[in-house]
Design a protein around this motif. Structure first.
Motif, short mmCIF file in Angstrom:
data_model
loop_
_atom_site.label_atom_id
_atom_site.label_comp_id
_atom_site.label_asym_id
_atom_site.label_seq_id
_atom_site.Cartn_x
_atom_site.Cartn_y
_atom_site.Cartn_z
N ALA A 31 0.77 -1.30 -0.14
CA ALA A 31 -0.32 -0.14 0.00
C ALA A 31 0.99 1.10 -0.08
CB ALA A 31 -1.04 0.10 1.21
N PHE A 32 1.88 1.28 0.70
CA PHE A 32 2.90 2.23 0.81
C PHE A 32 3.37 2.69 -0.75
CE2 PHE A 32 6.97 4.14 1.47
CZ PHE A 32 6.79 5.31 2.18
N ILE A 33 4.01 1.43 -1.05
CA ILE A 33 4.68 1.78 -2.38
C ILE A 33 3.57 2.20 -3.40
CG2 ILE A 33 5.77 0.41 -4.16
CD1 ILE A 33 6.91 -1.45 -2.00
N ALA A 34 2.47 1.55 -3.46
CA ALA A 34 1.46 2.16 -4.47
C ALA A 34 1.25 3.66 -4.17
CB ALA A 34 0.08 1.36 -4.44
N LEU A 35 1.02 3.99 -2.93
CA LEU A 35 0.80 5.62 -2.53
C LEU A 35 1.76 6.68 -3.04
CD1 LEU A 35 -1.49 7.43 -1.34
CD2 LEU A 35 0.13 6.97 1.07
N CYS A 36 3.03 5.73 -2.90
CA CYS A 36 4.13 6.65 -3.37
C CYS A 36 4.13 6.73 -4.84
CB CYS A 36 5.41 5.75 -2.70
SG CYS A 36 5.70 5.89 -0.97
N VAL A 37 3.89 5.87 -5.44
CA VAL A 37 4.01 5.78 -7.16
C VAL A 37 2.99 6.82 -7.50
CG1 VAL A 37 3.79 4.49 -9.01
CG2 VAL A 37 5.02 3.36 -7.17
N ALA A 38 1.83 6.58 -6.85
CA ALA A 38 0.66 7.49 -7.23
C ALA A 38 0.86 9.02 -7.16
CB ALA A 38 -0.89 7.18 -6.78
N GLY A 39 1.30 9.19 -5.85
CA GLY A 39 1.57 10.59 -5.68
C GLY A 39 3.02 11.36 -6.46
N PHE A 89 3.49 15.12 -12.86
CA PHE A 89 2.30 15.80 -14.23
C PHE A 89 2.25 17.03 -13.86
CE2 PHE A 89 -1.75 16.64 -15.55
CZ PHE A 89 -1.72 16.47 -16.73
N ALA A 90 2.19 17.64 -12.58
CA ALA A 90 1.73 18.95 -12.27
C ALA A 90 3.04 19.86 -12.64
CB ALA A 90 1.12 19.18 -10.86
N GLY A 91 4.09 19.55 -12.11
CA GLY A 91 5.12 19.98 -12.61
C GLY A 91 5.61 20.31 -14.13
N TYR A 92 5.38 19.32 -14.63
CA TYR A 92 5.53 19.34 -16.04
C TYR A 92 4.80 20.23 -16.70
CZ TYR A 92 5.82 17.97 -20.98
OH TYR A 92 6.30 18.02 -22.51
N ARG A 93 3.54 20.35 -16.31
CA ARG A 93 2.21 21.35 -16.99
C ARG A 93 2.37 22.65 -16.45
NH1 ARG A 93 -0.05 20.14 -21.30
NH2 ARG A 93 -2.11 21.20 -20.61
#
Length: 809
Positions: free
Chosen positions: A540-548, A554-558
């Motif tokens: 769960a922690f790994i998945a959360l880190c990947v999503a965040g 994405f936000a930084g790129y845009r």
């Protein structure tokens, strides 16, 4: 009434007035042995072999088939008063409890010793011979001649009646006993009480008699330290170098159908006419010290040698029968063929090997034999019972009577019943005892099936195995399923396993053990436990880190692509700059803490941090499958008379000398070696592994480099200096499981060598070397108190050169 027991088909009662047995007509006193009659009896016990044990304050008796088979009084050697209770464990050990002397373990032995308790006047025995009547044994020892009959000794010939006190060799014939001593030969005729010398044997003089053998054609052959003699009843002839015997020191003579064989301290010879010819068939090394010879029923010859390897001859070729072929190392003094085995008595003890294995070895069908030690002096692991055996090379060093071997030892005569050898069939009991997690210990059963507590990732697991017949021969193996790929052999005396940084998962720790007969436990003792993951190790922690992270990217790129790039570049430059500065500061700080400010060399602190890793790396290389003849070398160097330099020229001049001395030593090392200032005028050189043959040259190189260097004080003064060097090599002894020294001990040994040089003239080098009798435990114990005693006993030797003179050898 103290005890009641039903045994041997009757009811037995142990009372304060003796032992009674209930019969059809009432209670009957068991008074076969007077010592038991009317005496208080507290112990009555029947073991699994049908022995009835009776005991009390009077001692201990063993009753077999209704009769007393053995009795040991409380005041006799080995006796104990106050016998009160008994218990037989699963291995057949009988535990006897005494009110006054604690607990004693008794178990079935295949040997029995006849010594001073049976009437022997001196414990040391050199020879045994069976009397032709078959009822008694002649026994020669340090105090003359005795007769062993019905389990008791009778002193027959005192030492003063012999030309030498030691009755070293015997030959019993009808009506006459030939009695060889370390100082001549005598005969004892039937009816005589004093041995006499035969005038015709006068040329033998005071030679030691090693062998007495009657040939099939009549003559008596006498092997001595002064040559071989043949006595035909009326005349005596000597055989020596002129007759083909290169070495007159004869140890053994054997008359075979093919030839008379003679074993000397320089090889094996066979009689051809009136000359003797050396056996040069392939496989038999030259210059062997032959200690025993026998011929098997199938015609093969077997010889024993002092180098602890025997040799078997099949046809015209010899085959080694030693440790490399599966035989326990032993300098054989006696051979006997009996019950499909070859029995070997020697300086280490008594061993046996199947005759079929010898045949397979000599015909190329097998490379090893199943040799096994049954009695050994040193108490080695998996080597049978411990006890003295055997004594002296030559004939009459053992005899087979029926199924029993009789051999002379340093403690009387030992008798081994070859039919009574029973190996321990019971595997040891194994258990996992306790576990350390973090800093807390807990019983293993409390952890079974649970998580390792205290969020611990390190665990120390203690385990044990119980086998009382020979505890030192118990072998243990363990593994951690889920972590270890295979079983791990525990070191001798080690009963714990340490694991660090265990990853999350399910584990099962297992341990098995074998007894002194090599019987392994059928199933392991086990402990199952889990190492739970922390949140940051969960999916769960790994998945959360990947999503965040994906959202942030994405936000930084845009939104901040350009700005982020600029800031990133600036930040990376700043981080790189500060990282380099921090790394440089750390390196400078570490280097300063490990460096001597005067000489620029490494210091003692660096040695303490670096050497353990170096030795660990070398140990792993040494433990590999490939042979390794290399050794690390420690050299402790001291400037001779350095105090005089300081006193005469000042401390500034002394500092200059130290700096130049450091430069000289630095030029002697290779890449990977290092030099350190150990303290004051002492320097330590550590050489990475090199061939052992090169080790002895290092001391000479250091000494010569210093002696030939002009030390310039900077004021026009040039001083010649010398140094003293103490060496030690790692490992000091090979093939000693678990007995290697640590780095502190190796430097201490080098310091002892340095002290030896300084106290014997300076200007030289020295190193302590092991000998075959070196005991590492004794060496460690004496390290700080001095090694002079070990040098005097040849338990250690010194090599080197001091003031131009070689020392040691």
């Amino acid at each position: 009434m103290n005890r009641l027991l039903e045994a041997h088909g009757a009811l037995w009662a142990a009372t304060s007035t003796g032992v009674f047995r209930l019969a059809s007509d009432g209670w009957i006193a068991f008074d076969e042995l007077p010592a038991l009659a009317h005496a208080p009896i507290d112990l009555v016990y029947e073991d699994r072999d049908g022995n009835l044990w009776l005991g009390g304050d009077i001692g201990l008796a063993r009753v077999r088939n209704g009769h007393v088979d053995e009795y040991v009084a409380s005041n006799a050697p080995g006796g104990q008063p106050g016998m009160r209770t008994a218990f037989e464990d699963r291995e057949g050990n009988l535990w006897l409890g005494s009110q006054w002397q604690g607990l004693t373990r008794v178990w079935s032995s295949w040997t029995r010793r006849y010594s001073t308790a049976e009437g022997l006047t001196d414990r040391i025995v050199w020879s045994v011979a069976k009397d032709p009547d078959g009822k008694r044994l002649w026994v020669g020892g340090n105090d003359g001649l005795s007769v062993l009959e019905d389990g008791r000794y009778r002193h027959v010939v005192p030492a003063r009646a012999l030309p030498h006190p030691h009755a070293y060799n015997l030959l019993a014939e009808p009506g006459r006993l030939w009695l060889g001593t370390r100082g001549g030969l005598r005969v004892l005729d039937a009816g005589d009480s004093t041995p006499r010398a035969l005038p015709v044997l006068a040329p033998i003089g005071g030679a030691q008699i090693n062998a007495l053998a009657r040939a099939h054609d009549g003559p008596l052959w006498i092997g001595t330290t002064e040559g071989l003699f043949r006595f035909d009843g009326s005349s005596l002839r000597r055989f020596g170098a002129a007759d083909g015997l290169a070495d007159p020191r004869v140890r053994f003579v054997l008359d075979t159908p093919g030839a008379l064989l003679v074993g000397t301290q320089d090889g094996l010879f066979a009689r051809r006419g009136d000359r003797f010819v050396r056996d040069t068939d392939p496989g038999l090394p030259k210059a062997l010290d032959v200690t025993a010879i026998t011929q098997l029923h199938d015609g093969r010859l077997v010889v024993g040698t002092l180098n602890e390897t025997s040799y078997v001859k099949d046809g015209h070729r010899w085959y080694a029968l030693g440790a490399a072929q599966g035989m326990p190392g032993n300098a054989a003094f006696f051979f006997a063929e009996h019950g499909n085995y070859l029995w070997v008595g020697g300086i280490r003890g008594i061993a046996r090997v199947p005759l079929s294995d010898i045949a397979a070895l000599t015909t190329g069908r097998a490379a090893r034999v199943r040799g096994e030690m049954l009695l050994n002096e040193r108490g080695d692991r998996l080597a049978g019972q411990q006890g003295y055996c055997c004594n002296g090379a030559g004939t009459s060093k053992g005899v087979l009577v029926g199924d029993t071997l009789w051999l002379p030892t340093r403690d009387g005569v030992v008798a081994m019943d070859t039919t009574a050898i029973r190996k321990n069939p019971v595997a040891p009991g194994v258990a996992v005892e306790r576990v350390e997690a973090g800093r807390d210990w807990m019983d293993a059963w409390r952890l079974q099936g649970r998580d390792l507590p205290n969020r611990a990732r390190d665990a120390t697991i203690e385990f044990t195995a119980t086998s009382f017949q020979d505890p030192k021969s118990v072998q243990l193996r363990y593994r951690l399923r889920g972590y270890d790929a295979d079983w791990i052999d525990a070191d001798m005396g080690t009963r714990r396993a340490r694991y660090t940084n265990l990853p999350p998962g399910h584990y099962v720790f297992e341990v098995i053990a074998s007894n002194n007969a090599g019987v392994w436990s059928p199933k392991p003792a086990s402990l199952a436990f889990d190492v739970p993951p922390v949140f940051v190790e969960t999916r769960a922690f790994i998945a959360l880190c990947v999503a965040g992270l994906a959202l942030l990217m994405f936000a930084g790129y845009r939104f901040q692509r350009h700005r982020y790039r600029l800031r990133q570049q600036a930040l990376e430059a700043l981080v790189e700059q500060r990282t380099e500065a921090l790394a440089l500061a750390n390196r400078q700080l570490e280097d300063a803490s490990h460096t001597d400010p005067l000489t620029g060399l490494r210091n003692r602190r660096y040695i303490g941090a670096q050497l353990p890793a170096d030795l660990s790396f070398y140990d792993r290389q040494l433990g590999g499958d490939s042979p390794n003849d290399k050794a690390m070398l420690f050299a402790l160097v001291d400037i001779d008379h350095f105090k005089q330099v300081n006193d005469r020229y000042g401390h500034r001049a002394g500092d200059v000398v130290l700096q130049q001395f450091a430069s000289v030593l630095s030029n002697l090392v290779r890449t990977g070696d290092y030099v350190a200032r150990w303290g004051g005028e002492e320097f330590l050189l550590v050489f990475r592994p090199m061939p052992e043959r090169n080790v002895s040259t290092i001391g000479e190189r250091i000494q010569q480099a210093v002696a030939t260097h002009p030390f310039d004080l900077g004021n026009g003064m040039v001083l010649p200096l010398t140094c003293s060097v103490g060496l030690s090599q790692y490992p000091i002894v090979r093939n000693e499981d678990g007995a290697r020294f640590g780095w502190e001990a190796m430097i201490e040994l080098a310091d002892q060598s340095l002290y030896y040089v300084k106290t014997n003239g300076r200007n030289g080098w020295a190193a302590f070397r092991p000998t075959p009798s070196t005991d590492l435990a004794e060496l460690v114990e004496n390290m700080h108190t001095g090694l002079t005693g070990m040098l005097a006993r040849d338990a250690l030797r010194i090599v080197g050169r001091i003031a131009g003179r070689p020392v040691g050898g």
